[in-house]
Write a protein that holds these residues in place. Structure first.
Motif, PDB file in Angstrom:
ATOM      1  N   GLN A   1     -10.900 -80.211 -33.745  1.00 40.57           N
ATOM      2  CA  GLN A   1     -10.950 -80.446 -32.299  1.00 40.57           C
ATOM      3  C   GLN A   1      -9.825 -81.383 -31.872  1.00 40.57           C
ATOM      4  OE1 GLN A   1     -12.740 -79.170 -29.889  1.00 40.57           O
ATOM      5  NE2 GLN A   1     -13.107 -80.673 -28.271  1.00 40.57           N
ATOM      6  N   ALA A   2      -9.662 -82.488 -32.576  1.00 43.44           N
ATOM      7  CA  ALA A   2      -8.626 -83.464 -32.219  1.00 43.44           C
ATOM      8  C   ALA A   2      -7.231 -82.859 -32.341  1.00 43.44           C
ATOM      9  CB  ALA A   2      -8.750 -84.706 -33.103  1.00 43.44           C
ATOM     10  N   ALA A   3      -6.997 -82.083 -33.386  1.00 43.48           N
ATOM     11  CA  ALA A   3      -5.688 -81.468 -33.573  1.00 43.48           C
ATOM     12  C   ALA A   3      -5.412 -80.430 -32.488  1.00 43.48           C
ATOM     13  CB  ALA A   3      -5.616 -80.818 -34.955  1.00 43.48           C
ATOM     14  N   THR A   4      -6.429 -79.672 -32.121  1.00 45.00           N
ATOM     15  CA  THR A   4      -6.279 -78.672 -31.064  1.00 45.00           C
ATOM     16  C   THR A   4      -5.899 -79.331 -29.752  1.00 45.00           C
ATOM     17  OG1 THR A   4      -7.867 -77.166 -32.098  1.00 45.00           O
ATOM     18  CG2 THR A   4      -7.480 -76.891 -29.734  1.00 45.00           C
ATOM     19  N   LEU A   5      -6.600 -80.411 -29.403  1.00 46.44           N
ATOM     20  CA  LEU A   5      -6.336 -81.090 -28.141  1.00 46.44           C
ATOM     21  C   LEU A   5      -4.950 -81.716 -28.123  1.00 46.44           C
ATOM     22  CD1 LEU A   5      -9.790 -82.842 -27.497  1.00 46.44           C
ATOM     23  CD2 LEU A   5      -9.001 -80.598 -26.710  1.00 46.44           C
ATOM     24  N   ALA A   6      -4.562 -82.321 -29.233  1.00 47.57           N
ATOM     25  CA  ALA A   6      -3.232 -82.950 -29.295  1.00 47.57           C
ATOM     26  C   ALA A   6      -2.131 -81.904 -29.148  1.00 47.57           C
ATOM     27  CB  ALA A   6      -3.086 -83.715 -30.609  1.00 47.57           C
ATOM     28  N   TRP A   7      -2.276 -80.794 -29.836  1.00 53.87           N
ATOM     29  CA  TRP A   7      -1.279 -79.712 -29.759  1.00 53.87           C
ATOM     30  C   TRP A   7      -1.212 -79.165 -28.340  1.00 53.87           C
ATOM     31  CZ3 TRP A   7       2.367 -77.080 -32.542  1.00 53.87           C
ATOM     32  CH2 TRP A   7       2.710 -75.797 -32.091  1.00 53.87           C
ATOM     33  N   ALA A   8      -2.380 -78.855 -27.774  1.00 51.80           N
ATOM     34  CA  ALA A   8      -2.421 -78.239 -26.443  1.00 51.80           C
ATOM     35  C   ALA A   8      -1.898 -79.179 -25.370  1.00 51.80           C
ATOM     36  CB  ALA A   8      -3.850 -77.809 -26.113  1.00 51.80           C
ATOM     37  N   LYS A   9      -2.177 -80.458 -25.494  1.00 50.70           N
ATOM     38  CA  LYS A   9      -1.684 -81.421 -24.513  1.00 50.70           C
ATOM     39  C   LYS A   9      -0.163 -81.420 -24.473  1.00 50.70           C
ATOM     40  CE  LYS A   9      -1.714 -86.350 -23.352  1.00 50.70           C
ATOM     41  NZ  LYS A   9      -2.319 -87.677 -23.643  1.00 50.70           N
ATOM     42  N   GLU A  10       0.465 -81.460 -25.625  1.00 53.51           N
ATOM     43  CA  GLU A  10       1.924 -81.472 -25.668  1.00 53.51           C
ATOM     44  C   GLU A  10       2.514 -80.156 -25.176  1.00 53.51           C
ATOM     45  OE1 GLU A  10       3.780 -84.205 -26.098  1.00 53.51           O
ATOM     46  OE2 GLU A  10       1.768 -85.088 -26.084  1.00 53.51           O
ATOM     47  N   LYS A  11       1.886 -79.047 -25.541  1.00 54.73           N
ATOM     48  CA  LYS A  11       2.371 -77.747 -25.069  1.00 54.73           C
ATOM     49  C   LYS A  11       2.233 -77.642 -23.554  1.00 54.73           C
ATOM     50  CE  LYS A  11       3.405 -74.493 -27.156  1.00 54.73           C
ATOM     51  NZ  LYS A  11       4.742 -73.958 -27.516  1.00 54.73           N
ATOM     52  N   ALA A  12       1.086 -78.073 -23.017  1.00 53.26           N
ATOM     53  CA  ALA A  12       0.868 -77.999 -21.571  1.00 53.26           C
ATOM     54  C   ALA A  12       1.868 -78.885 -20.830  1.00 53.26           C
ATOM     55  CB  ALA A  12      -0.569 -78.404 -21.233  1.00 53.26           C
ATOM     56  N   LYS A  13       2.155 -80.062 -21.362  1.00 57.36           N
ATOM     57  CA  LYS A  13       3.150 -80.935 -20.738  1.00 57.36           C
ATOM     58  C   LYS A  13       4.520 -80.260 -20.703  1.00 57.36           C
ATOM     59  CE  LYS A  13       3.115 -85.304 -22.012  1.00 57.36           C
ATOM     60  NZ  LYS A  13       2.986 -86.481 -22.906  1.00 57.36           N
ATOM     61  N   GLY A  14       4.848 -79.536 -21.752  1.00 55.22           N
ATOM     62  CA  GLY A  14       6.114 -78.817 -21.766  1.00 55.22           C
ATOM     63  C   GLY A  14       6.169 -77.734 -20.700  1.00 55.22           C
ATOM     64  N   TRP A  15       5.089 -76.978 -20.547  1.00 51.38           N
ATOM     65  CA  TRP A  15       5.042 -75.945 -19.502  1.00 51.38           C
ATOM     66  C   TRP A  15       5.108 -76.567 -18.115  1.00 51.38           C
ATOM     67  CZ3 TRP A  15       6.532 -72.021 -21.835  1.00 51.38           C
ATOM     68  CH2 TRP A  15       5.969 -71.535 -23.012  1.00 51.38           C
ATOM     69  N   LEU A  16       4.424 -77.686 -17.927  1.00 53.85           N
ATOM     70  CA  LEU A  16       4.448 -78.347 -16.622  1.00 53.85           C
ATOM     71  C   LEU A  16       5.851 -78.843 -16.280  1.00 53.85           C
ATOM     72  CD1 LEU A  16       1.083 -80.301 -16.842  1.00 53.85           C
ATOM     73  CD2 LEU A  16       1.639 -78.563 -15.120  1.00 53.85           C
ATOM     74  N   ALA A  17       6.579 -79.306 -17.280  1.00 58.70           N
ATOM     75  CA  ALA A  17       7.958 -79.749 -17.039  1.00 58.70           C
ATOM     76  C   ALA A  17       8.837 -78.574 -16.602  1.00 58.70           C
ATOM     77  CB  ALA A  17       8.525 -80.410 -18.295  1.00 58.70           C
ATOM     78  N   ILE A  18       8.613 -77.421 -17.208  1.00 59.46           N
ATOM     79  CA  ILE A  18       9.361 -76.226 -16.808  1.00 59.46           C
ATOM     80  C   ILE A  18       8.972 -75.809 -15.400  1.00 59.46           C
ATOM     81  CG2 ILE A  18       9.664 -73.765 -17.279  1.00 59.46           C
ATOM     82  CD1 ILE A  18       9.342 -74.502 -20.286  1.00 59.46           C
ATOM     83  N   LEU A  19       7.688 -75.802 -15.126  1.00 63.20           N
ATOM     84  CA  LEU A  19       7.209 -75.454 -13.788  1.00 63.20           C
ATOM     85  C   LEU A  19       7.788 -76.397 -12.750  1.00 63.20           C
ATOM     86  CD1 LEU A  19       5.270 -73.782 -11.974  1.00 63.20           C
ATOM     87  CD2 LEU A  19       3.467 -75.423 -12.573  1.00 63.20           C
TER      88      LEU A  19
END
Length: 224
Positions: free
Chosen positions: A127-145
């Motif tokens: 669970q912790a690894a999933t959240l950490a990975w997804a948080k960083e990926k989502a931040k990257g998409w938001l920066a592109i957006l």
């Protein structure tokens, strides 16, 4: 025409927001996700995916929110889905971008595993690894957006007028409010989202969602 939906469902709200703004003649049929109605045989006969929303137009059914929006917009001749080939392709591109990029990581990687038990990973470590990975990926998409897809000079995702991409995208980004995401680092995203929230129909469409978010106010989340 009838739409089977639930207002806490992100994909349902995509259709509900468009309908409230542009297709008020639609009939809405509540599917009680919290009691598991969507998993029972009567609803599975309507949509074997056991998901919402579903559009029912006589004996014709559609089960994907993006496609439902396009179908309704074409029926209504809505300017939010332009007929010019390149303008329409840009709207389609933006809708696909949200569905294949930000929604995957923000919703299924970060929000849903913390809010819905059926999405929780099988161990605290996973669970912790999933959240950490997804948080960083989502931040990257938001920066592109923020920096490339919206930018400083556009009011909406595809220019100065609202399109289907805005209805879809606003619900995907707005989902982060369930876990109290802070988008202040993405000024263009925040500005655009506030523009969408100023739509007259936004408060009514989001009553149940806001209530659900309020019920989670004391829960600690990993958030952006």
């Amino acid at each position: 025409m009838k739409v089977y939906c639930h207002p806490v469902s992100t994909t349902s709200r995509i259709v509900m927001l468009y309908a409230a703004q542009e297709a008020p003649e639609l009939e809405f049929q509540l599917v009680d996700l919290l009691s598991g109605e969507h998993l029972k045989p009567p609803y599975a006969a309507i949509n074997p995916n056991c998901l919402v929303p579903v559009l029912e137009d006589g004996d014709f059914r559609l089960t994907e929110s993006s496609t439902i929006l396009k179908y309704l917009a074409d029926l209504n001749g809505s300017p939010s889905y332009p007929t010019d080939l390149r303008q329409r392709a840009r709207v389609n591109e933006m809708m696909d971008w949200f569905n294949t990029n930000l929604y995957r990581d923000l919703a299924y990687g970060l929000v849903y595993p913390q809010v819905f038990s059926q999405h929780r990973r099988p161990s605290p470590e996973v669970q912790a690894a999933t959240l950490a990975w997804a948080k960083e990926k989502a931040k990257g998409w938001l920066a592109i957006l923020d920096g490339h897809l919206i930018g400083a000079n556009k009011r909406y995702l595809c220019g100065d007028t609202i399109t289907l991409a805005d209805y879809l995208g606003a619900e995907v980004v707005g989902l982060g409010e369930l876990i109290r995401c802070n988008y202040s680092a993405y000024a263009n995203v925040e500005r655009w989202l506030q523009t969408m929230k100023a739509l007259p129909s936004w408060p009514k469409v989001h009553e149940a969602f806001d209530g659900f978010a309020g019920s989670l106010k004391d829960t600690r989340f990993v958030a952006i």
